[in-house]
Design a protein around this motif. Structure first.
Motif, PDB file in Angstrom:
ATOM      1  N   UNK A  61      31.036  96.942  81.627  1.00 15.88           N
ATOM      2  CA  UNK A  61      31.787  97.123  80.374  1.00 15.88           C
ATOM      3  C   UNK A  61      33.067  96.303  80.416  1.00 15.88           C
ATOM      4  N   UNK A  62      33.774  96.392  81.554  1.00 11.64           N
ATOM      5  CA  UNK A  62      35.049  95.688  81.650  1.00 11.64           C
ATOM      6  C   UNK A  62      34.850  94.179  81.536  1.00 11.64           C
ATOM      7  N   UNK A  63      33.801  93.694  82.223  1.00 12.86           N
ATOM      8  CA  UNK A  63      33.533  92.260  82.183  1.00 12.86           C
ATOM      9  C   UNK A  63      33.227  91.819  80.751  1.00 12.86           C
ATOM     10  N   UNK A  64      32.369  92.628  80.095  1.00  8.08           N
ATOM     11  CA  UNK A  64      31.986  92.319  78.712  1.00  8.08           C
ATOM     12  C   UNK A  64      33.203  92.336  77.775  1.00  8.08           C
ATOM     13  N   UNK A  65      34.007  93.421  77.917  1.00  6.71           N
ATOM     14  CA  UNK A  65      35.097  93.640  76.966  1.00  6.71           C
ATOM     15  C   UNK A  65      36.215  92.623  77.112  1.00  6.71           C
ATOM     16  N   UNK A  66      36.325  92.047  78.340  1.00  5.09           N
ATOM     17  CA  UNK A  66      37.508  91.215  78.545  1.00  5.09           C
ATOM     18  C   UNK A  66      37.511  89.983  77.638  1.00  5.09           C
ATOM     19  N   UNK A  67      36.307  89.479  77.304  1.00  5.90           N
ATOM     20  CA  UNK A  67      36.288  88.290  76.426  1.00  5.90           C
ATOM     21  C   UNK A  67      36.782  88.637  75.030  1.00  5.90           C
ATOM     22  N   UNK A  68      36.207  89.701  74.452  1.00  6.16           N
ATOM     23  CA  UNK A  68      36.718  90.145  73.146  1.00  6.16           C
ATOM     24  C   UNK A  68      38.194  90.520  73.282  1.00  6.16           C
TER      25      UNK A  68
END
Lengths: 528, 335
Positions: B40-47
């Motif tokens: 989740x953290x990896x995914x969210x960091x771009x947004x």
């Protein structure tokens, strides 16, 4: 702080020389020389549109003059931006307070001058302490972390003063600081201003309330039509002489053009009867009759309720109580659309934002309220539209190249004529005209008033608002004075007297007979 | 404990974030597993990067629709340049391009007086066009060296590198906005532009800076995305990200009128959106539903924030009406 007393005979604190500023079509200031003496309270007075705000904005750097120089203690300075003015120690408190509602008291006090720590970050602690100190000095006990939007107007004004003190200003310009304050708040503000003065702050006080000038100021400078027409120590002034300067007697000749007698028949039918109209807090218990063929003038200061009254009659604002009768029948105007269908039309005060759609062509502006009457299944009948507009514009002497020309490209006077044309073409018979001659040149003024008279001869009835009382005296059959939302005087055509009307509009009562030597003026009781 | 209550009072969004986490954890046993959290953290960091940049612009009273295109351009620049040049050059070029797009936005808004939505619509279209020209509208694979993928895949102390970078960026942003003069001026401009101008704030440069920061952040997001997908692509990359970024900021309590909002809010809003899309995947819910739910969430958030304003307005109005009509009386008795 400069040592008191020393500069009295030397250069004034500020001297503006030959300041001129023109806007398209209007000369806002013409070759104005204005001085401010150190440690004094200077009143800058004049009617609406006299140029007070323009002059003030030039000194505070938010406008640059077309010509002229400003000297501070004899030395020429350039003030191009608000920051320049700030650097010279000038602070301005605008009538519309320039605070940021969603930010804290601390941040607003230090707006534009945030204190920094040694590493360059914002020093919230020090600012909080200094703000608390300043607020204490001003007798204001509020949490410095509160958002400004939670504060009342009077408190917000004190925040503005704290802001000026935080930058160690030496000149404080206040534009109508009392306009939105209650009586006790005004008293408190005045105490603070006196204290500032005792601490050798130089103050410019823009106002048109005479009692404030005599109560607070050392000197009054009067502006009229962009020129300085008076500059006197307060000791040498009376209310009468001050009003005379503000209103001016240059227009005395105009009285000759005044209609010899009212053209309204005594038994003319009342087309519009207003009874006990109230809209809190702006309007309180207003009653009057408007007769067929009559022109009623509304006189009063800014905020007296004139605009609010006509907006209520036009259905643009809701009324809280009272009734309106149209030709004897009770009506409820709940929207401008209903008012127009009932034959009531309004030419609003600010024609640019409310009266016209500047980037549409003339033809569409004029036919806007009535476009439905010229529509058939085949669409809008453009030919009829154009024909009507040409005949109207001929009658009104509007100068334009084409009906497709954008209204925004016309001069102020011609724009106002278009507003009127719009009303005429909507077949209204009650005209509400809010400052129809503001920013309009003399020639166009005449055309507008001639047209208004012509309309009344055809049976229309008109209510006109103007801050220039001479104009009302010239064109009206009756003048009603409003002050703080109440009727404070009503004058029939035969009883028109400039001074009396002016005093009533300022909320003064006159007990002596009109024309008697110095009228005995007493303060009218404030409504509670 | 008292401290915690204070923090929650100050930032109620944290409570909502926690509530979402609990609900998703209950709904799906996989949700709370460490590798899923990392994911989740990896995914969210771009947004998150995009939303951070967007926050600066929104706080100053603007909006930036071009971020998705800027992101796509960054993936294309870094992959195309890596064909022949070391990736460090490509990274710098991509970041520079992001800032350049931002400056163009800012100049269009301030000097040319475009409305922000139009100015950034212009760049949204043309920047994507430029990216398509560069890449010939083809996805570019195999140009990036393996080291580059660490930008997405590396972990430090169990945390994915992109999340660490995002955390640092968020901390810096929060510090900048609260503790520097320039940061406060962003709030001042958004809160009341005229008041800020009259107080001597250089409104134009503040606005241009916020757009530049936003473009930079979008480019960073693009660089991470390129590492994650090991490719660059111009046509579909970053489509709709501007809306998600705006939604993240708005869910976090940022007012689109400007001048109101916090970085903590934006980070929370980002994580809420990120957790939701992750949970929906785990639960096997049709991705189309995610969009609908984000829309509803946004509506609920905005309604609750703006109704606070409404209530406040009604209250102050009632106070005013209750004041005696003499209030506003300009004249104190002369004697």
């Amino acid at each position: 702080m400069a040592p008191p007393g020393e500069n009295k005979t030397m250069e004034p604190f500020l001297r503006a020389e030959g300041i001129s500023k023109a806007y398209p079509g209007v000369k806002a200031l013409q070759n104005v020389d204005f001085t401010i003496n150190e440690g004094e309270i200077t009143a800058l007075v004049g009617e609406n549109g006299a140029g007070k705000s323009t002059l003030m904005k030039i000194i505070s750097g938010s406008l640059t003059p077309d010509s002229g120089v400003i000297r501070v203690r004899g030395e020429e300075v350039t003030i191009q931006t608000p920051r320049d003015a700030q650097a010279l120690g000038f602070s301005t408190i605008y009538q519309e307070l320039m605070l940021i509602p969603e930010l804290s008291v601390v941040e607003n006090v230090f707006l534009g001058n945030l204190l920094a720590t040694s590493v360059g970050t914002v020093d919230w602690g020090r600012m909080r302490r200094e703000t608390a100190k300043l607020l204490d000095q001003l007798g204001l006990s509020i949490d410095t972390g509160r958002h400004v939007r939670e504060l009342g107007v009077a408190e917000q004004q004190l925040i503005e003063i704290a802001k000026a003190l935080s930058t160690r200003s030496r000149l404080l310009i206040m534009d109508e600081p009392t306009a939105s304050l209650a009586t006790e708040e005004v008293t408190k503000l005045f105490e603070i201003i006196r204290e500032l003065k005792a601490n050798w702050m130089t103050i410019v006080f823009v106002t048109h309330h005479l009692n404030e000038i005599f109560e607070m100021c050392d000197r009054a400078v009067v502006l009229r039509d962009g020129r300085i027409v008076g500059d006197e120590r307060i000791e040498n002034l009376t209310e009468d002489s001050l009003i005379q300067m503000m209103v001016g007697r240059l227009l005395a000749g105009a009285h000759k053009e005044r209609r010899q007698k009212s053209t309204v028949a005594d038994d003319a039918e009342a087309v519009l009867s207003v009874r006990n109209l109230t809209r809190r807090p702006e309007l309180d218990d207003i009653s009057f009759d408007l007769k067929r063929g009559e022109i009623i003038g509304l006189a009063g200061l800014m905020g007296a309720g004139r605009t609010e009254l006509v907006r209520c009659l036009f259905g643009a604002d809701a009324i809280h109580s009272g009734e309106i009768k149209l030709r004897g029948e009770m009506i409820r105007v709940t929207s401008p659309g209903k008012a127009l269908r009932a034959g009531i039309g309004l030419a609003p005060e600010d024609r640019k934002t409310e009266g016209l759609i500047l980037n549409l062509p003339i033809v569409e502006n004029v036919s806007l309220p009535t476009v439905h009457t010229r529509t058939s299944l085949a669409g809008i009948k453009h030919r009829t539209e154009h024909r009507e507009i040409h005949s109207l514009s001929e009658r009104m002497n509007v100068k334009f190249q084409s009906v497709r020309q954008h209204v925004g490209s016309l001069s102020g006077g011609n724009q106002q004529k278009i507003v009127l044309a719009k009303l005429i073409s909507s077949n209204v018979d009650i005209y509400l005209l809010d400052e129809p001659t503001r920013g309009v040149d003399v020639g166009a003024k005449e055309v507008i008033y001639d047209l208004v008279r012509e309309l009344t001869l055809q049976g229309a009835a008109v209510i006109v608002i103007s801050s220039v009382i001479e104009e009302l005296v010239r064109v009206c059959d009756r003048i009603i004075c409003l002050h703080l939302g109440r009727v404070t005087g009503e004058f029939a055509h035969g009883d028109f007297d400039l001074d009396t009307i002016m005093l009533r509009a300022m909320g003064k009562k006159i007990t002596a007979a009109p024309g008697a030597p110095p009228p005995d003026i007493e303060q009218q009781a404030e409504p509670v | 404990m008292g401290r915690l209550i204070y923090v929650i009072r100050q930032y109620p969004i944290l409570l909502i974030l926690a509530a979402f986490a609990v609900v998703f954890a209950l709904a799906s046993p996989d949700f709370g597993r460490p590798d899923n959290i990392t994911n989740i953290l990896r995914q969210s960091s771009m947004l998150g990067f995009v939303a951070l940049g967007m926050s600066f612009v929104i706080l100053a009273g603007g909006i930036d629709l071009s971020v998705g295109s800027t992101l796509a351009l960054a993936t294309v620049i870094v992959t195309v340049m890596s064909r022949t040049l070391p990736p460090a050059l490509g990274i710098n070029a991509a970041l520079f391009a992001g800032v350049a797009v931002g400056v163009i936005n800012g100049v269009l808004v301030t000097r040319f007086r475009f409305q922000p939505i139009i100015a950034t619509l212009v760049t949204m279209a043309s920047v994507r066009g430029i990216a398509m020209v560069f890449s010939n509208s083809q996805a570019i694979f195999g140009t990036l060296p393996n080291d580059y993928f660490l930008l997405s895949d590396a972990e430090l102390a169990g945390l994915p590198l992109p999340a660490i970078l995002f955390g640092i960026a968020a901390l810096l942003s929060g510090f900048y906005l609260h503790f520097t003069r320039h940061g406060r001026e962003i709030y001042q401009v958004g809160g009341n532009e005229e008041a800020a101008r009259l107080a001597g704030v250089d409104v134009e440069s503040i606005k241009i800076t916020t757009y530049a920061i936003c473009g930079f952040m979008a480019a960073v997001a693009g660089l991470i995305l390129a590492a994650r997908t090991q490719s660059g692509e111009a046509v579909r990359t970053g489509l709709g990200w501007e809306l998600n970024a705006i939604a993240a900021a708005a869910i976090g309590g940022m007012s689109l009128m400007g001048g109101v909002g916090t970085i903590i809010g934006t980070v929370s809003g980002t994580l809420i959106i990120g957790m939701m899309s992750n949970a929906f995947n785990l639960l096997g819910i049709d991705p189309n539903w995610q969009r609908i739910v984000v829309g509803v969430l946004l509506a609920v958030a905005v309604a609750s924030y703006s109704n606070q304003d409404l209530l406040r307005a009604l209250r102050s109005r009632a106070n005013r009406a209750a004041a005696p009509p003499g209030a506003g009386a300009p004249g104190a008795p002369a004697e």
